[in-house]
Scaffold this motif. Structure first.
Motif, PDB file in Angstrom:
ATOM      1  N   THR A  49      -9.377   6.670   2.848  1.00  0.00           N
ATOM      2  CA  THR A  49      -8.517   6.550   1.664  1.00  0.00           C
ATOM      3  C   THR A  49      -7.231   5.800   1.975  1.00  0.00           C
ATOM      4  O   THR A  49      -6.732   5.042   1.136  1.00  0.00           O
ATOM      5  CB  THR A  49      -8.181   7.942   1.109  1.00  0.00           C
ATOM      6  OG1 THR A  49      -7.706   8.786   2.170  1.00  0.00           O
ATOM      7  CG2 THR A  49      -9.396   8.585   0.488  1.00  0.00           C
ATOM      8  N   HIS A  50      -6.677   6.019   3.176  1.00  0.00           N
ATOM      9  CA  HIS A  50      -5.497   5.243   3.575  1.00  0.00           C
ATOM     10  C   HIS A  50      -5.845   3.762   3.669  1.00  0.00           C
ATOM     11  O   HIS A  50      -5.096   2.897   3.211  1.00  0.00           O
ATOM     12  CB  HIS A  50      -4.979   5.711   4.934  1.00  0.00           C
ATOM     13  CG  HIS A  50      -4.488   7.115   4.970  1.00  0.00           C
ATOM     14  ND1 HIS A  50      -5.278   8.159   5.351  1.00  0.00           N
ATOM     15  CD2 HIS A  50      -3.279   7.651   4.674  1.00  0.00           C
ATOM     16  CE1 HIS A  50      -4.595   9.287   5.298  1.00  0.00           C
ATOM     17  NE2 HIS A  50      -3.380   9.009   4.884  1.00  0.00           N
ATOM     18  N   ARG A  51      -6.990   3.453   4.286  1.00  0.00           N
ATOM     19  CA  ARG A  51      -7.361   2.055   4.512  1.00  0.00           C
ATOM     20  C   ARG A  51      -7.605   1.306   3.209  1.00  0.00           C
ATOM     21  O   ARG A  51      -7.459   0.080   3.154  1.00  0.00           O
ATOM     22  CB  ARG A  51      -8.591   1.975   5.421  1.00  0.00           C
ATOM     23  CG  ARG A  51      -8.340   2.472   6.835  1.00  0.00           C
ATOM     24  CD  ARG A  51      -9.466   2.091   7.768  1.00  0.00           C
ATOM     25  NE  ARG A  51     -10.711   2.801   7.511  1.00  0.00           N
ATOM     26  CZ  ARG A  51     -11.061   3.956   8.070  1.00  0.00           C
ATOM     27  NH1 ARG A  51     -10.227   4.559   8.916  1.00  0.00           N
ATOM     28  NH2 ARG A  51     -12.219   4.509   7.799  1.00  0.00           N
ATOM     29  N   GLY A  72       0.809  -1.214   0.000  1.00  0.00           N
ATOM     30  CA  GLY A  72       0.000   0.000   0.000  1.00  0.00           C
ATOM     31  C   GLY A  72       0.842   1.265   0.000  1.00  0.00           C
ATOM     32  O   GLY A  72       0.474   2.282  -0.586  1.00  0.00           O
ATOM     33  N   THR A  88       1.470   3.337   2.430  1.00  0.00           N
ATOM     34  CA  THR A  88       0.983   4.463   3.237  1.00  0.00           C
ATOM     35  C   THR A  88       1.942   4.842   4.359  1.00  0.00           C
ATOM     36  O   THR A  88       1.897   5.967   4.859  1.00  0.00           O
ATOM     37  CB  THR A  88      -0.396   4.148   3.841  1.00  0.00           C
ATOM     38  OG1 THR A  88      -0.325   2.936   4.597  1.00  0.00           O
ATOM     39  CG2 THR A  88      -1.442   3.997   2.751  1.00  0.00           C
ATOM     40  N   ASP A  89       2.806   3.930   4.760  1.00  0.00           N
ATOM     41  CA  ASP A  89       3.829   4.236   5.766  1.00  0.00           C
ATOM     42  C   ASP A  89       5.167   4.532   5.095  1.00  0.00           C
ATOM     43  O   ASP A  89       5.841   5.514   5.416  1.00  0.00           O
ATOM     44  CB  ASP A  89       3.978   3.057   6.735  1.00  0.00           C
ATOM     45  CG  ASP A  89       4.967   3.336   7.855  1.00  0.00           C
ATOM     46  OD1 ASP A  89       4.851   4.390   8.507  1.00  0.00           O
ATOM     47  OD2 ASP A  89       5.857   2.499   8.090  1.00  0.00           O
ATOM     48  N   ALA A 142      -5.959   5.352  10.601  1.00  0.00           N
ATOM     49  CA  ALA A 142      -5.864   6.371   9.552  1.00  0.00           C
ATOM     50  C   ALA A 142      -7.237   6.842   9.088  1.00  0.00           C
ATOM     51  O   ALA A 142      -8.134   7.059   9.892  1.00  0.00           O
ATOM     52  CB  ALA A 142      -5.024   5.841   8.394  1.00  0.00           C
ATOM     53  N   ALA A 181      -5.763   1.415   0.708  1.00  0.00           N
ATOM     54  CA  ALA A 181      -4.451   1.000   0.190  1.00  0.00           C
ATOM     55  C   ALA A 181      -3.627   0.251   1.237  1.00  0.00           C
ATOM     56  O   ALA A 181      -2.916  -0.700   0.908  1.00  0.00           O
ATOM     57  CB  ALA A 181      -3.667   2.221  -0.286  1.00  0.00           C
ATOM     58  N   ALA A 182      -3.703   0.670   2.497  1.00  0.00           N
ATOM     59  CA  ALA A 182      -2.889   0.084   3.564  1.00  0.00           C
ATOM     60  C   ALA A 182      -3.221  -1.393   3.754  1.00  0.00           C
ATOM     61  O   ALA A 182      -4.373  -1.806   3.623  1.00  0.00           O
ATOM     62  CB  ALA A 182      -3.114   0.841   4.865  1.00  0.00           C
ATOM     63  N   GLN A 232       4.955  -1.796  10.158  1.00  0.00           N
ATOM     64  CA  GLN A 232       5.220  -0.386   9.949  1.00  0.00           C
ATOM     65  C   GLN A 232       6.359   0.100  10.836  1.00  0.00           C
ATOM     66  O   GLN A 232       6.664  -0.467  11.885  1.00  0.00           O
ATOM     67  CB  GLN A 232       3.966   0.443  10.199  1.00  0.00           C
ATOM     68  CG  GLN A 232       3.543   0.563  11.639  1.00  0.00           C
ATOM     69  CD  GLN A 232       2.285   1.439  11.768  1.00  0.00           C
ATOM     70  OE1 GLN A 232       1.340   1.322  11.014  1.00  0.00           O
ATOM     71  NE2 GLN A 232       2.292   2.311  12.741  1.00  0.00           N
ATOM     72  N   THR A 272      -6.220  -5.565   2.450  1.00  0.00           N
ATOM     73  CA  THR A 272      -6.282  -4.154   2.844  1.00  0.00           C
ATOM     74  C   THR A 272      -7.088  -3.983   4.125  1.00  0.00           C
ATOM     75  O   THR A 272      -7.961  -4.797   4.463  1.00  0.00           O
ATOM     76  CB  THR A 272      -6.910  -3.284   1.742  1.00  0.00           C
ATOM     77  OG1 THR A 272      -8.286  -3.656   1.580  1.00  0.00           O
ATOM     78  CG2 THR A 272      -6.166  -3.427   0.433  1.00  0.00           C
TER      79      THR A 272
END
Length: 326
Positions: free
Chosen positions: A106-108, A33, A35-36, A103, A110-111, A119, A78
């Motif tokens: 939108t983050h979730r 994803g 995101t981190d 988060a 992809a994450a 992370q 995800t």
């Protein structure tokens, strides 16, 4: 933030191939994803020559229930799927709660589960721009020789702030690690060590492939709670996941996972002392004391360390009381 540094992007067809790529290029990083990882790259916290993208690997995401009642979750699943999939929510409600608290939507989308478990640790002296860190002579975690949180010590105190780990620790989860030569399973707690600069025990050529959650005992109740600066988006200042079995009002088993306070997610020790007792003020007092004794928050966030210790204890007490009431 700056533009991303230059790197070679590889998209392997399997996790074994991904692991082989990680082995072939020192410093290569895995991305799903992102995101981190990607915000950290834009802050200049790492400059890998290669990113290995596993987001499209077949079978990396998914949910299966196997014959013994255990649940298997792919590392590429995800957080949005964990929140919205009715099968996951029915079998693992606390995990869905934790994913929904991570988060923003939108983050979730992809994450991933694996990314959340792996992370990076966080600190107000580390998660900063390049120019800010340079003006402070960097820090022990990256580029410097001093931990600004504990200058007299010799290790990094950045905090692990994942949402899903405390729940999965309380549920007794295991993780499957894929290397170029095969796979191995280990208890989730063995994935971590108490060192903010190197908190994962993963070898550099290993990928977190799957998570296995054992079948829940009859009557088990579970839940997740977190405290954060803002009531959306933020990482936990302290977070707790609990799995408890009650019989006729008495505790038959109790497991507590904690996040946001130490350099690794913490499986609380000593909860066996509470088995056989009713969930009353005295039991909650003892539970709060166990938490306060075992968490070790430092000034790695915007709030005082003792505040996070008290919040962790209070969240744990409140959540167990809620679960006991049913």
């Amino acid at each position: 933030m700056h533009a991303l540094p230059e790197f070679t992007l590889r998209r392997p067809a399997s996790l074994a191939e991904a692991a082989a790529l990680l082995a072939s290029e020192p410093g290569a990083r895995l991305v799903a994803g992102g995101t981190d990882l990607l915000p950290n790259l834009r802050r200049g916290l790492d400059r890998p020559a290669m990113l290995v993208d596993v987001s499209a690997v077949a079978g990396f995401a998914g949910f299966d229930e196997i014959a013994d009642g255990s649940v298997l979750l792919g590392g590429g699943t995800t957080l949005a799927t964990i929140v919205t999939d009715v099968s996951i929510a029915a079998r693992l409600p606390a995990l869905a709660q934790a994913a929904s608290a991570a988060a923003a939507p939108t983050h979730r989308s992809a994450a991933t589960l694996g990314g959340n478990l792996c992370q990076d640790t966080r600190c107000v002296f580390y998660n900063q721009s390049e120019w800010w860190r340079a003006s402070n002579d960097y820090c022990l975690k990256r580029g410097g020789d001093t931990c600004h949180v504990a200058p007299q010590g010799n290790r990094c105190h950045a905090a692990f702030s994942g949402d899903l780990a405390p729940v999965l620790l309380a549920l007794g989860a295991q993780v499957e690690l894929q290397s170029p030569t095969g796979t191995r399973w280990l208890p989730l707690q063995d994935l971590y060590r108490d060192d903010g600069a190197a908190h994962l025990t993963l070898d550099r050529d290993e990928v977190l492939a799957r998570v296995r959650v054992p079948a829940s005992p009859h009557g088990m109740r579970s839940g997740y709670r977190k405290a954060r600066v803002r009531q959306a988006i933020d990482f936990p200042l302290a977070a707790v996941g609990i799995a408890v079995v009650l019989e006729q009002g008495l505790v038959r088993s109790l497991a507590v996972g904690l996040s946001g306070t130490n350099s690794h997610p913490l499986l609380l020790e000593g909860t066996g002392e509470l088995v056989g007792h009713v969930v009353d003020d005295e039991l909650l007092r003892k539970l709060g004391k166990l938490v306060a004794q075992q968490v070790s928050p430092m000034r790695s966030t915007v709030t005082p360390s003792n505040y996070r210790r008290q919040v962790a204890a209070t969240l744990t007490q409140r959540l167990l009381r809620e679960l006991a009431v049913g």
